[in-house]
Write a protein that holds these residues in place. Structure first.
Motif, PDB file in Angstrom:
ATOM      1  N   GLU A 389     126.751  18.419  73.034  1.00 29.99           N
ATOM      2  CA  GLU A 389     125.388  18.017  73.381  1.00 29.99           C
ATOM      3  C   GLU A 389     124.450  19.166  73.038  1.00 29.99           C
ATOM      4  O   GLU A 389     124.531  20.244  73.621  1.00 29.99           O
ATOM      5  N   GLU A 390     123.562  18.926  72.091  1.00 26.89           N
ATOM      6  CA  GLU A 390     122.679  20.002  71.650  1.00 26.89           C
ATOM      7  C   GLU A 390     121.452  20.076  72.553  1.00 26.89           C
ATOM      8  O   GLU A 390     120.318  19.884  72.130  1.00 26.89           O
ATOM      9  N   HIS A 391     121.741  20.359  73.815  1.00 23.81           N
ATOM     10  CA  HIS A 391     120.670  20.486  74.797  1.00 23.81           C
ATOM     11  C   HIS A 391     120.018  21.859  74.640  1.00 23.81           C
ATOM     12  O   HIS A 391     120.634  22.819  74.205  1.00 23.81           O
ATOM     13  N   ARG A 392     118.728  21.909  74.976  1.00 20.96           N
ATOM     14  CA  ARG A 392     117.946  23.140  74.833  1.00 20.96           C
ATOM     15  C   ARG A 392     117.927  23.642  73.393  1.00 20.96           C
ATOM     16  O   ARG A 392     117.966  24.845  73.127  1.00 20.96           O
ATOM     17  N   ARG A 393     117.924  22.694  72.491  1.00 21.99           N
ATOM     18  CA  ARG A 393     117.620  22.952  71.097  1.00 21.99           C
ATOM     19  C   ARG A 393     116.489  22.004  70.761  1.00 21.99           C
ATOM     20  O   ARG A 393     116.396  20.927  71.344  1.00 21.99           O
ATOM     21  N   ALA A 394     115.618  22.369  69.846  1.00 23.05           N
ATOM     22  CA  ALA A 394     114.457  21.526  69.611  1.00 23.05           C
ATOM     23  C   ALA A 394     114.065  21.535  68.148  1.00 23.05           C
ATOM     24  O   ALA A 394     114.305  22.493  67.422  1.00 23.05           O
ATOM     25  N   TRP A 395     113.494  20.454  67.716  1.00 25.83           N
ATOM     26  CA  TRP A 395     112.772  20.407  66.456  1.00 25.83           C
ATOM     27  C   TRP A 395     111.473  19.663  66.737  1.00 25.83           C
ATOM     28  O   TRP A 395     111.367  18.922  67.714  1.00 25.83           O
ATOM     29  N   GLY A 396     110.517  19.848  65.886  1.00 22.11           N
ATOM     30  CA  GLY A 396     109.248  19.168  66.108  1.00 22.11           C
ATOM     31  C   GLY A 396     108.289  19.418  64.969  1.00 22.11           C
ATOM     32  O   GLY A 396     108.621  20.076  63.981  1.00 22.11           O
ATOM     33  N   VAL A 424     110.960  23.870  62.868  1.00 25.74           N
ATOM     34  CA  VAL A 424     109.676  23.221  62.639  1.00 25.74           C
ATOM     35  C   VAL A 424     109.866  22.221  61.508  1.00 25.74           C
ATOM     36  O   VAL A 424     109.998  22.604  60.349  1.00 25.74           O
ATOM     37  N   GLY A 425     109.914  20.969  61.856  1.00 25.86           N
ATOM     38  CA  GLY A 425     110.105  19.914  60.874  1.00 25.86           C
ATOM     39  C   GLY A 425     111.519  19.387  60.874  1.00 25.86           C
ATOM     40  O   GLY A 425     112.492  20.127  61.058  1.00 25.86           O
ATOM     41  N   PHE A 426     111.634  18.079  60.691  1.00 29.19           N
ATOM     42  CA  PHE A 426     112.939  17.436  60.699  1.00 29.19           C
ATOM     43  C   PHE A 426     113.803  17.930  59.542  1.00 29.19           C
ATOM     44  O   PHE A 426     115.016  18.073  59.676  1.00 29.19           O
ATOM     45  N   GLY A 427     113.179  18.195  58.405  1.00 32.13           N
ATOM     46  CA  GLY A 427     113.944  18.674  57.264  1.00 32.13           C
ATOM     47  C   GLY A 427     114.667  19.968  57.554  1.00 32.13           C
ATOM     48  O   GLY A 427     115.794  20.193  57.086  1.00 32.13           O
ATOM     49  N   ALA A 428     114.048  20.851  58.336  1.00 33.66           N
ATOM     50  CA  ALA A 428     114.697  22.116  58.688  1.00 33.66           C
ATOM     51  C   ALA A 428     115.927  21.875  59.548  1.00 33.66           C
ATOM     52  O   ALA A 428     116.936  22.575  59.428  1.00 33.66           O
ATOM     53  N   LEU A 429     115.857  20.882  60.435  1.00 32.85           N
ATOM     54  CA  LEU A 429     117.012  20.543  61.261  1.00 32.85           C
ATOM     55  C   LEU A 429     118.138  19.990  60.399  1.00 32.85           C
ATOM     56  O   LEU A 429     119.307  20.352  60.568  1.00 32.85           O
ATOM     57  N   ARG A 451     107.620   7.802  69.686  1.00 33.22           N
ATOM     58  CA  ARG A 451     107.740   7.000  68.472  1.00 33.22           C
ATOM     59  C   ARG A 451     107.046   7.655  67.283  1.00 33.22           C
ATOM     60  O   ARG A 451     107.611   7.724  66.180  1.00 33.22           O
ATOM     61  N   GLU A 452     105.834   8.143  67.466  1.00 33.65           N
ATOM     62  CA  GLU A 452     105.071   8.679  66.343  1.00 33.65           C
ATOM     63  C   GLU A 452     105.740   9.903  65.737  1.00 33.65           C
ATOM     64  O   GLU A 452     105.653  10.154  64.538  1.00 33.65           O
ATOM     65  N   LEU A 453     106.451  10.668  66.562  1.00 35.30           N
ATOM     66  CA  LEU A 453     107.182  11.832  66.067  1.00 35.30           C
ATOM     67  C   LEU A 453     108.499  11.431  65.418  1.00 35.30           C
ATOM     68  O   LEU A 453     108.855  11.928  64.342  1.00 35.30           O
ATOM     69  N   LEU A 454     109.228  10.512  66.053  1.00 36.35           N
ATOM     70  CA  LEU A 454     110.608  10.255  65.663  1.00 36.35           C
ATOM     71  C   LEU A 454     110.765   9.187  64.595  1.00 36.35           C
ATOM     72  O   LEU A 454     111.739   9.219  63.830  1.00 36.35           O
TER      73      LEU A 454
END
Length: 822
Positions: A389-396, A424-429, A451-454
């Motif tokens: 579970e990749e908790h406390r990891r973030a992208w945005g 920063v950015g889904f591509g980086a993830l 929704r608008e982000l994902l």
């Protein structure tokens, strides 16, 4: 003249006929979603829902077909549709009730506020809009001063609105598990169509004047593309579509202006018409009720009615099923843990073929190796893999929002994952997954709030690679159905695989009744991590949700149909009784690490429940080996930490091989056929378990005391000098010395009928009745059989044994537990 008149008349008749044909085609499409007695839901699911019903009836209303007179059964059915958990879902239900003339009830009395951090990501402004709308519909005026401050914080420099915090600043709080104590720093980022539309509507609902509205209008005009559609508005994460166009058009309307070249925009919207009669989001997709509702709303705001069916409508459909034949149906359990022995036993109980076990300490390969050893003690084969579970990891995306708990990763036991961070950015993830993917790891989405982000990330995943699957689970939504709680996800079903998760953070034994609401089924030739990975890549997985109104199966229609046909082969282990039945785990040379107290021979670990969150104690459980008439005496394991109070018994005379074990506890009986290997050799050193030494006094004032308290609702924020006993049970681990006793200080509890305290599982607990609600000190002697121990377990029960329901309210507080020298 007569000839010209005839041509005009024929033209009118032709146009009218074309419009009627278009309207009839739309009606037939909407009817495919109809459920008895007239409510609506997804085409291939058994249930109706307020969101689908609202969209269906609203579509009819937009093309001039009123809902009509509601008979009693339909009115009752609409009223009974669940509201959902989010403000958006609840607001949709309120709109539906008002549309058909039913009072939606009192508005929510909540402050108009959005939190800046959340374990599932940043909440969108549409949630604030939904709350304010519900208050307006109910005749309540939102707290304008609070709402105005929130909206001002979301204002962007370009005149629109966007997310108020930078990802870097937000991630610091996500990683530390803290909240903002001061206003976040606004990012230098542009606004989005959805945020602008929600913010403008909030202003209108609350009667707040919009400062400099022309700047917002100019920003919306800048989002218009040459084809007439509107884009979302975030660099590097942008998308043009019906949602963005709908948001832009309603924002312009609410701002009192008109879109540029509305005819071109109407033509662009009409171009989404599908041959089924509805509308589709993109040419590659089939029509959906969501896209149809959005398109008709857009056309209505543009002053255009339903267009005639185009000569060449869209023909998108689900991708073909990849079915080579000869595939068998298997079940995977994702994210059960962190107790490997209990997880394996429960996976066998529900008929699973693959267990993907997890921890919250990133030690899954070691845990999976222990689970493999335990699995050999059961006759039915069970493959083992890892899930993190990749908790406390973030992208945005700066200015739009962030997703934490952004992904869960499945991988083999012989692989470990690369370090994680924020992106920063889904591509980086996606780039960060490359090393793990080269070793066969899978990445599942675990955020669904924004929704608008994902949505662009999911569209990216469906087209070019990103997430391997969407993850549904009870932790993400009430009842476990993420798609029902987030209807915007429906368009990706079958374009992206869907898997379910069990998500047992703490003790899987008491969480099984929750996790079993969702199952993951896959079609393959064998059950192992590699076969599961191949099934995901080829779309041969189905997420099943067991709900009150039927079985929901999300996945490709080809595979969901087969899952329903073969239900008798996989739908096992569920019970209307949420209390788990007992389980047993054999202990031998390979598995004695699960019970270090076993120093030689063979043994048995037993789990049984008195209530949810309340393990039975030794005197409450009977164990019979190979049909013996007399039960074998159970022992309570010495406390190593504040985990569940494991019961066990040594079996010094048992021979290796298969044996029958029958367990009876609280009216529930389990019979298992277990397999023992080589006995534990006396010279074998018990595994060393490194745990902090328990203190001799716990005052419940520091986060450092968490490892010594077992409490099903406990969080770090609960420590304020006491622990509220609301779960029916608490276990405390305390250090001791020679010649003393345990002191327990409590307060409250006036409404509780019983309070019982056990030391080291003693079967003669101290019992109290008629607490007066004040403070009280209780002195507990140490049982003779555990007097030599330096660590003791104090078990506090707040209701009668066997009482399943939790107290609705409780003022009982545990103030301190300490060792007191006589």
């Amino acid at each position: 003249m007569r000839f010209l008149a005839l041509i005009v008349l024929l033209g009118i008749v032709t146009v009218t006929s074309a419009q009627d044909a278009s309207r009839d085609a739309l009606g037939r499409f909407i009817a495919t979603h109809r459920k008895a007695p007239g409510t609506y839901g997804p085409v291939d699911q058994p249930w109706a829902d307020a969101t689908w019903t609202w969209r269906a009836l609203r579509c009819a209303d937009l093309v001039g077909k009123e809902p009509g007179k509601l008979h009693g059964d339909l009115r009752a059915a609409i009223r009974a549709l669940p509201a959902g958990a989010s403000w958006s879902r609840r607001a949709t239900r309120a709109r539906l009730l008002r549309l058909v003339g039913i009072d939606p009830g009192p508005p929510p009395n909540e402050p108009p506020f959005l939190s800046a951090t959340s374990w599932v990501g940043s909440p969108p402004l549409s949630e604030l809009e939904a709350l304010v709308e519900m208050q307006r519909l109910g005749g309540m005026t939102p707290v304008r001063s609070v709402l105005e401050q929130v909206l001002n914080l979301w204002r962007a420099r370009d005149g629109g609105w966007r997310w108020p915090a930078t990802l870097k600043e937000t991630f610091a709080h996500v990683k530390a598990g803290t909240d903002f104590t001061k206003l976040p720093t606004p990012p230098e980022a542009p606004s989005t169509a959805g945020a602008i539309a929600s913010a403008v509507r909030c202003h209108l609902h609350a009667g707040i004047e919009i400062r400099d509205p022309n700047r917002a209008v100019l920003r919306l005009h800048a989002l218009r593309r040459v084809n007439g559609g509107y884009r979302q508005g975030t660099p590097g994460h942008d998308v043009t579509g019906l949602w963005a166009t709908y948001d832009a058009l309603r924002a312009l309307r609410d701002l009192g202006t008109l879109p540029m070249n509305s005819a071109l925009t109407a033509s662009w919207v009409a171009g989404h018409r599908h041959r089924s009669g509805g509308f589709a989001h993109t040419p590659e997709e089939p029509a959906t009720l969501e896209a149809t509702w959005l398109a008709l709303e857009c056309l209505n705001m543009l002053g255009h009615g339903l267009p005639k069916m185009p000569a060449h409508p869209l023909e998108g459909r689900w991708p073909d099923a990849d079915d080579p034949g000869g595939l068998r149906l298997f079940q995977a359990v994702i994210q059960m843990g962190p107790d490997p022995a209990t997880s394996v036993a429960l996976a066998h109980r529900i008929g699973a073929d693959l267990l993907l076990i997890k921890t919250l300490q990133n030690t899954e390969p070691a845990l999976a190796a222990r689970a493999q050893a335990v699995a050999r003690g059961f006759a039915r084969p069970l493959a083992i893999g890892c899930a993190r579970e990749e908790h406390r990891r973030a992208w945005g995306v700066e200015g739009l929002g962030y997703a934490t708990h952004c992904s869960d990763v499945v991988f083999g036991i012989d692989h470990d994952l690369a370090d994680r961070g924020w992106h920063v950015g889904f591509g980086a993830l996606v780039d960060a997954w490359s090393k793990d993917r080269s070793s066969g790891a899978l990445a599942f989405s675990a955020s669904h709030l924004h929704r608008e982000l994902l949505a662009p990330a999911y569209e990216h995943s469906a087209r070019r690679g990103g997430y391997d699957a969407l993850m549904a689970g009870w932790a993400f939504a009430p009842g476990g159905d993420v798609v029902r709680e987030n209807p915007w996800l429906e368009r990706w079903i079958a374009r992206l695989p869907v898997v379910g998760n069990h998500d047992a953070h703490a003790d899987p034994f008491h969480w099984l009744h929750q996790g079993l609401r969702t199952r993951t089924l896959f079609f393959a030739r064998s059950a192992n991590v590699a076969a599961f990975r191949d099934a995901v890549h080829k779309g041969r997985v189905v997420a099943v949700t067991h709900g009150d109104d039927g079985l929901t199966a999300w996945g490709h229609p080809h595979w969901t149909a087969r899952v329903r046909r073969e239900r008798t082969t996989w739908d096992v282990g569920r019970s209307a009784d949420p209390l788990p039945a007992p389980i047993a785990i054999p202990l031998d040379q390979d598995t004695h690490g699960e019970m270090p107290a076993l120093r030689s021979g063979l043994g048995l670990v037993v789990r049984a429940a008195a209530r949810l969150g309340d393990d039975a104690l030794p005197a409450e459980v009977l164990v019979y080996i190979d049909g013996s008439k007399d039960p074998s005496p159970l022992q309570l394991a010495p406390p190593r930490h504040a985990g569940p109070p494991v019961l066990w018994l040594p079996l010094p005379h048992l021979k290796p091989g298969d044996h029958e074990v029958r367990i009876e506890a609280y009216g529930r009986t389990t019979t298992q056929r277990l397999r023992w290997g080589e006995p534990v050799r006396a010279v074998t050193a018990a595994p060393v378990v490194t745990t902090p030494a328990p203190p001799r006094e716990l005052g419940f004032s520091s986060i450092e005391e968490i490892p010594f308290v077992r409490h099903t609702s406990l969080t770090p924020n609960d420590f304020q000098g006491s622990v509220e006993i609301t779960c029916g049970r608490a276990d405390v681990i305390i250090g001791s010395g020679p010649g003393g006793r345990i002191r327990v200080d409590i307060s409250g509890g006036r409404e509780l009928e019983w309070l019982r305290l056990h030391v080291d599982g003693d079967d003669q607990p101290l019992s109290l009745t008629s607490l007066d609600g004040g403070e009280r000190t209780i002195l507990l002697p140490i049982p003779k059989q555990t007097a030599a121990r330096t660590v003791h377990r104090i078990t506090i029960r707040t209701s009668l044994d066997g009482w399943v329901q939790r107290p609705s309210t409780s003022d009982l507080k545990l103030r301190s537990v300490s060792w007191e020298v006589r």
